[in-house]
Scaffold this active site. Structure first.
Site, PDB file in Angstrom:
ATOM      1  CG  HIS A 263      -0.302  -0.005   2.531  1.00 53.76           C
ATOM      2  ND1 HIS A 263       0.202  -1.141   3.096  1.00 53.76           N
ATOM      3  CD2 HIS A 263      -0.051   0.985   3.423  1.00 53.76           C
ATOM      4  CE1 HIS A 263       0.724  -0.877   4.278  1.00 53.76           C
ATOM      5  NE2 HIS A 263       0.583   0.429   4.500  1.00 53.76           N
TER       6      HIS A 263
ATOM      7  CG  HIS B   7       4.798   5.954   5.085  1.00 55.76           C
ATOM      8  ND1 HIS B   7       4.992   5.927   6.445  1.00 55.76           N
ATOM      9  CD2 HIS B   7       3.521   6.406   4.918  1.00 55.76           C
ATOM     10  CE1 HIS B   7       3.899   6.337   7.068  1.00 55.76           C
ATOM     11  NE2 HIS B   7       2.988   6.643   6.164  1.00 55.76           N
TER      12      HIS B   7
ATOM     13  CG  HIS C 176       0.058   8.473   2.537  1.00 59.96           C
ATOM     14  ND1 HIS C 176      -0.752   7.373   2.677  1.00 59.96           N
ATOM     15  CD2 HIS C 176       0.833   8.509   3.652  1.00 59.96           C
ATOM     16  CE1 HIS C 176      -0.489   6.768   3.819  1.00 59.96           C
ATOM     17  NE2 HIS C 176       0.481   7.440   4.437  1.00 59.96           N
TER      18      HIS C 176
ATOM     19  CG  HIS D 297       2.809  10.572   6.682  1.00 60.04           C
ATOM     20  ND1 HIS D 297       1.694   9.741   6.723  1.00 60.04           N
ATOM     21  CD2 HIS D 297       2.342  11.799   6.339  1.00 60.04           C
ATOM     22  CE1 HIS D 297       0.613  10.454   6.408  1.00 60.04           C
ATOM     23  NE2 HIS D 297       0.998  11.701   6.186  1.00 60.04           N
TER      24      HIS D 297
ATOM     25  CB  THR E 222      -3.492   8.271   7.838  1.00 56.68           C
ATOM     26  OG1 THR E 222      -2.224   7.902   7.273  1.00 56.68           O
ATOM     27  CG2 THR E 222      -3.378   9.633   8.527  1.00 56.68           C
TER      28      THR E 222
END
Length: 278
Positions: free
Chosen positions: A102, A128, A130, A147, A217
């Site tokens: 993901h 990582h 997003h 993040h 999140t």
């Protein structure tokens, strides 16, 4: 004391009280690495609106009242200069890169430094990405959010978020990691050493930031996370953003959790006095 000063002090007190209320579990600050159990696809049986009912330990995803991300709207933001400049000391450290399916994560194996908040040291563990951004600013969503995940000795989490938009400049950290990202693309749970990574390339020098208390999140959506969102938006090239999107599973290219209810939470902002350079 002036009304403005009273408001600033009140906001700082409320934030401190919120930090004291939350004591996460020992492993609660780790996002799940089993991406086949959830998705970001709206309406999917494993989509964001169902995360809280997939597993008992993910209940906070549905029932939590301090969930992230949120919209950083100016109506709920209070200027609190007493927050002060971000107190962090990062250093280059050995790291590995992991395709979690993901997202793409850089895991630090050595001491990459720390962030100090209210006298507590939070050690940088991983970072990582997003895409698009999870947090929005006055309703605006940017192209990518990084993040930097920190953890204290008491297993509490603090995350620094950096927002990006597609521009004419490469991101220096991603430029270094591009060969490794290509090698772990489309191979879930593949981890490879990437040598020394300097997290200072990710943090930048911007001084203005937002601060609030929220959650992870991704499942298990553990609450009590101290969020710091850097206000200055940085640049990432289109090909770097596409590389990150193509490296993860097809249904994870858009891996941003929908906005959550603020539930009357205070959002503070630190901004230096006008005569300071920032």
């Amino acid at each position: 004391m002036s009304p403005a000063r009273l408001a600033a002090v009140a906001a700082a007190v409320l934030l401190a009280a919120a930090l004291l209320r939350v004591v996460p579990g020992a492993r609660g600050q780790e996002e799940t690495e089993h991406e086949e159990e959830f998705s970001y696809v709206p309406g999917d049986e494993h989509g964001p609106e169902h995360w809280g009912s997939i597993k008992a330990e993910w209940a906070a995803c549905g029932a939590g009242r301090m969930q992230s991300p949120i919209d950083l709207s100016h109506e709920r933001v209070s200027l609190v200069r007493s927050l002060g400049y971000l107190s962090h000391s990062y250093r280059p450290a050995e790291a590995s890169i992991v395709n979690r399916g993901h997202d793409i994560m850089v895991r630090f194996e050595g001491d990459a430094g720390s962030l100090v908040i209210n006298g507590t040291a939070y050690y940088l563990r991983q970072l990582h990405w997003h895409s698009p951004t999870e947090h929005t600013v006055d309703g605006r969503r940017y192209d990518m959010e990084l993040h930097l995940v920190h953890e204290s000795a008491e297993n509490k989490a603090a995350v620094i978020a950096v927002l990006y938009e597609i521009g004419g400049h490469d991101d220096a950290l991603l430029r270094q990691l591009e060969p490794a990202i290509r090698r772990v693309a489309d191979v879930r749970d593949r981890e490879m050493r990437v040598g020394v990574v300097d997290p200072r390339r990710a943090r930048g020098r911007a001084s203005v930031y937002y601060r609030y208390v929220g959650s992870l999140t991704a499942p298990p959506c553990t609450e009590g996370v101290i969020w710091t969102i850097v206000k200055r938006v940085r640049s990432v090239s289109k090909h770097q953003l596409e590389l990150l999107r193509e490296a993860v599973h097809d249904d994870m290219e858009n891996n941003a959790r929908p906005l959550q209810e603020a539930n009357h939470r205070d959002v503070s902002m630190f901004r230096p006095k006008p005569n300071k350079q920032y």
